[in-house]
Design an enzyme around this catalytic site. Sequence first.
Site: not given
Ligand code: UT7
Length: 320
Positions: A111, A247, A277
Amino acid sequence: MNSRLLGTGSYLPERVVSNAELSETVDTSDEWIIARTGIGQRHIVAAGQTTGDMAIAAAQKALQAAGIDGRAVDLVVVATTTPDNTFPATAGKVQAEIGAAGAFFDIQAVCSGFVYALSVVDALLKTGAHRTALVIGADALSRIVDWQDRNTCILFGDGAGAVVLQAEPATGAPVRGILSTHLHGAGATRDLLYVDGGAGSNQKTGFIHMEGRDVFKHAVAKLAECTLESLEANGLNVADVAGFIPHQANQRILDALAKKLEIPADKVVSTVAKHANTSAASIPLALDDAMQQGRFKAGDVLSMQAIGGGLAWGSALIRL
Ligand code: UT7
């Protein structure tokens, strides 16, 4: 010499995949994706369409905007993680298609690829080794996404963005062109975001894996850090910048960056809702989107910053 920005261009594949469409195949929802990422849709390449095809289309538009004939280009650099072939470089396809000569190569910094490419090309133009360069960020991450993994598949899209840079003798202040670039990396954090399987060395292609929360925290901290670094290097502050083009990974990252550096929201270019992204393509796509809308004018200072797999990050400051 200064590296002047003469024109921008971009390309997005025709097919648009909505959050609703994704929720038919993985356990997710439009509401969750919008709330956690700000992403509303993504463009996805057609069968048979490659990163090179997108890079060529973006390059042609950038040349047109710059009023430059492809034959005048003597350096083509494509930042990509999804090249058409292990070798030769995808940049060679672009070079041939636009009728350019000289050097070409690809850069792989995920990225951060576009910022890395700007940095390398700026240096080559400033030494006088090359005069007119096409710098392209292009990726088809849809090809390395596991479409069954809801943690990653909702995040990515395909596309390409390009800029034409030309070396121009420095004629005193203020400099127009790239003011400075600042590259960083921490290979020790490479397990936070990677593609398994490897590539040419073990004959397997894999899928993207990410520790989302950790990457998120690194992203906000490092993007802020390298943005301030570039401002300090040029004796500028946030108020001197007309537009920030980070980004486009997640709207929450853009918002957190703006909050941390006290950047007014209307100065942050955001295309994450419509492009998702697109890895190396995300900054040049956002830049071209803003230029098409006439958001910036000659003399404006733009600040770009990226972070991604590696982790690798960096920033670039440019005066139009
Ligand atoms: O390009 C390179 C740079 N990349 C980035 O900068 C990405 C950085 N990370 C992010 O943008 C975020 O961490 C994500 C968008 C990937 C995830 O968001 P988050 O707020 O960190 O969510 P999380 O991973 O902590 O997940 C929260 C909950 C989980 O469920 P539990 O464990 O709380 O029951 C996940 O299983 O959301 C669940 N979850 C989803 N639910 C519905 C994860 N993905 C999904 C989904 N739909 N697609």
